[in-house]
Scaffold this active site. Structure first.
Site, mmCIF file in Angstrom:
data_model
loop_
_atom_site.group_PDB
_atom_site.id
_atom_site.type_symbol
_atom_site.label_atom_id
_atom_site.label_comp_id
_atom_site.label_asym_id
_atom_site.label_seq_id
_atom_site.Cartn_x
_atom_site.Cartn_y
_atom_site.Cartn_z
ATOM 1 N N GLU A 61 0.827 -1.192 0.000
ATOM 2 C CA GLU A 61 0.000 0.000 0.000
ATOM 3 C C GLU A 61 0.865 1.247 0.000
ATOM 4 O OE1 GLU A 61 -1.689 -1.037 3.676
ATOM 5 O OE2 GLU A 61 -3.498 -1.910 2.811
ATOM 6 N N CYS A 103 3.178 8.728 0.711
ATOM 7 C CA CYS A 103 3.916 7.868 1.635
ATOM 8 C C CYS A 103 4.086 6.500 0.972
ATOM 9 C CB CYS A 103 3.125 7.747 2.935
ATOM 10 S SG CYS A 103 3.860 6.608 4.113
ATOM 11 N N CYS A 137 8.136 -6.054 7.809
ATOM 12 C CA CYS A 137 9.266 -5.301 8.368
ATOM 13 C C CYS A 137 9.916 -6.145 9.450
ATOM 14 C CB CYS A 137 8.798 -3.971 8.949
ATOM 15 S SG CYS A 137 10.156 -2.963 9.583
ATOM 16 N N CYS A 168 8.796 -3.209 15.890
ATOM 17 C CA CYS A 168 8.293 -2.197 16.832
ATOM 18 C C CYS A 168 6.914 -2.637 17.328
ATOM 19 C CB CYS A 168 8.192 -0.830 16.163
ATOM 20 S SG CYS A 168 9.747 -0.287 15.429
ATOM 21 N N CYS A 220 3.395 -1.187 15.996
ATOM 22 C CA CYS A 220 3.226 -1.069 14.559
ATOM 23 C C CYS A 220 2.699 -2.379 13.961
ATOM 24 C CB CYS A 220 4.567 -0.709 13.939
ATOM 25 S SG CYS A 220 4.579 -0.821 12.153
ATOM 26 N N CYS A 226 -0.444 5.919 10.324
ATOM 27 C CA CYS A 226 0.890 5.396 10.572
ATOM 28 C C CYS A 226 0.832 4.061 11.318
ATOM 29 C CB CYS A 226 1.667 6.412 11.393
ATOM 30 S SG CYS A 226 3.311 5.894 11.779
HETATM 31 S S1 SF4 Z 1 7.417 1.392 12.838
HETATM 32 FE FE1 SF4 Z 1 6.798 -0.518 11.811
HETATM 33 S S2 SF4 Z 1 7.444 -0.281 9.684
HETATM 34 FE FE2 SF4 Z 1 8.542 1.282 10.894
HETATM 35 S S3 SF4 Z 1 10.472 0.275 11.484
HETATM 36 FE FE3 SF4 Z 1 9.056 -0.123 13.174
HETATM 37 S S4 SF4 Z 1 8.156 -2.114 12.668
HETATM 38 FE FE4 SF4 Z 1 9.087 -1.333 10.784
#
Ligand code: SF4
Length: 408
Positions: A127, A157, A164, A168, A171, A388
């Site tokens: 996306e 964006c 990923c 985090c 996220c 986000c």
């Molecule tokens: S916020 Fe999400 S996309 Fe960004 S580095 Fe951390 S885990 Fe990866």
């Protein structure tokens, strides 16, 4: 199907050490180590096109013509490249000039945010999000060197990875682990596609590498994308209109600063002011703790009048106290920065919450009182899950993920 692609758990940063357990990217779409002929046509630099044409016995000026067709007109069908000879069009067809993907879906939010889902040929649905900028939302200052333009500005964006590895905890993308990085062709393609969805009177003003993935995790593809996007024969977007967001990969920040003389905007996800909390919510902090990160930020060769962007997600009871605000102000005092405060976006399978609005306001005021420029990032596109950390993985076809092709 290999283990690396089936187990997302093994594709995350090691939560106890911050070490990456997998190579940064291993997939069919990367350009590293390939000859110009093997690189996807959209990822080829102009110089590489010249080389390819030399090999075909064609004149070097053809390189610019084809580059323009691909990068300015988004024409991938050689038959439509009308200023090329028929013989050359046939050669390009044989060489496999084709788009790396296609638009699968577009969702439009009531506030004008557009989320475009792209289905890539080599597996991965990604996306990218178009965000109309307006003066009232408090974050619209990527554009520090204001120009007189009657056009309505749109920020795009884009994503750099499918999933990923950074893990985090706040996220959605981070919870899935890394499936694969995107090649430069796939990154550039997002920009080309988004231009088709601009409305009359709008212009694509800013580009942020803030979608799914960590752009500095596979630095070569990010660097190549930035150079392709900047090229005047193509999209022609100056690096100063581009911001790369990172979790804080110190070597990548150093390379980015050096390779682009600090012209590319840098946004750093800080989210905490001490190593204990930061490591808890961002495992990569164990590898590159705050002191090391601050050192490389001080060394970033920022041009005059430019500032670094610090992203700070406010999580209730975790990092949102006034003491945290004071600590943040102390940490950033000697840096040229602006701070984006982002109230946590709720994600599935997590009990982390956003603070009350009055706490967000108090945090912002405390920072501002300490002389730190800060903005609360208003959530746009909530009704299409475009906020986000909400660019979650779409369903994938494992067969396609493992497909390999020399022309990928
Ligand atoms: S916020 Fe999400 S996309 Fe960004 S580095 Fe951390 S885990 Fe990866």
């Amino acid at each position: 199907m290999d283990q690396q692609q089936t187990s997302s758990e093994s594709n995350k940063v090691d939560g106890s050490t911050g070490e990456l357990l997998v190579p940064s990217v291993a997939d069919a779409t990367v350009t590293r180590g390939k000859s110009p002929e093997e690189i996807h046509p959209l990822a080829r630099t102009l110089e590489e096109w010249v080389e390819v044409f030399r090999g075909m016995g064609e004149k070097p000026f053809r390189a610019k013509q084809v580059y323009r067709w691909l990068h300015q007109d988004r024409v991938f069908d050689p038959d439509q490249m009308t200023n090329l000879s028929k013989a050359l069009r046939e050669k390009l067809k044989k060489a496999g000039v084709a788009a790396p993907g296609q638009v699968a879906n577009v969702h439009e939010s009531a506030d004008g945010t557009r989320k475009i889902l792209i289905d890539f040929v080599h597996g991965a649905k990604i996306e990218c999000v178009m965000i109309p900028m307006s003066p009232d939302i408090g974050v619209d200052d990527y554009d520090e060197e204001e120009e007189d333009s009657p056009k309505k500005r749109v920020t795009l964006c884009i994503s750099t990875q499918f999933g990923c590895a950074m893990g985090c905890v706040f996220c959605a993308s981070g919870q899935s682990g890394l499936f694969r990085g995107l090649g430069a062709a796939e990154v550039v393609f997002q920009v080309l596609v988004a231009r088709d969805y601009l409305r009359p009177g709008e212009e694509l003003k800013n580009l942020v590498f803030m979608g799914m993935g960590e752009p500095l995790h596979h630095y070569e593809e990010t660097e190549r994308s930035l150079r392709l996007i900047a090229r005047p024969e193509g999209i022609g977007m100056s690096p100063r209109r581009v911001t790369v967001s990172t979790v804080g990969l110190v070597p990548g920040i150093r390379r980015l600063g050096r390779d682009f003389d600090g012209k590319v905007g840098l946004a750093v996800s800080l989210h905490a002011t001490n190593d204990a909390v930061r490591s808890e919510i961002m495992p990569m902090n164990k590898r590159y703790p705050i002191a090391e990160l601050m050192k490389v930020l001080h060394e970033y060769p920022l041009p005059p009048r430019k500032r670094l962007t610090i992203e700070y997600t406010l999580i209730k009871g975790k990092n949102d106290s006034l003491e945290d605000a004071d600590a943040l102000a102390r940490l950033l005092r000697s840096l040229r920065v602006k701070v984006n405060l982002i109230p946590m976006n709720p994600i599935e399978k997590s009990n982390l919450e956003a603070p009350e609005p009055k706490q967000v306001l108090a945090f912002r005021e405390r920072l501002a009182a300490a002389g730190i420029s800060c903005f609360v990032r208003m959530r746009k596109g909530d009704d299409v899950s475009a906020a986000c950390g909400q660019l979650a993985l779409q369903s994938i076809d494992p067969q396609r993920l493992t497909r390999r092709s020399p022309r990928s």
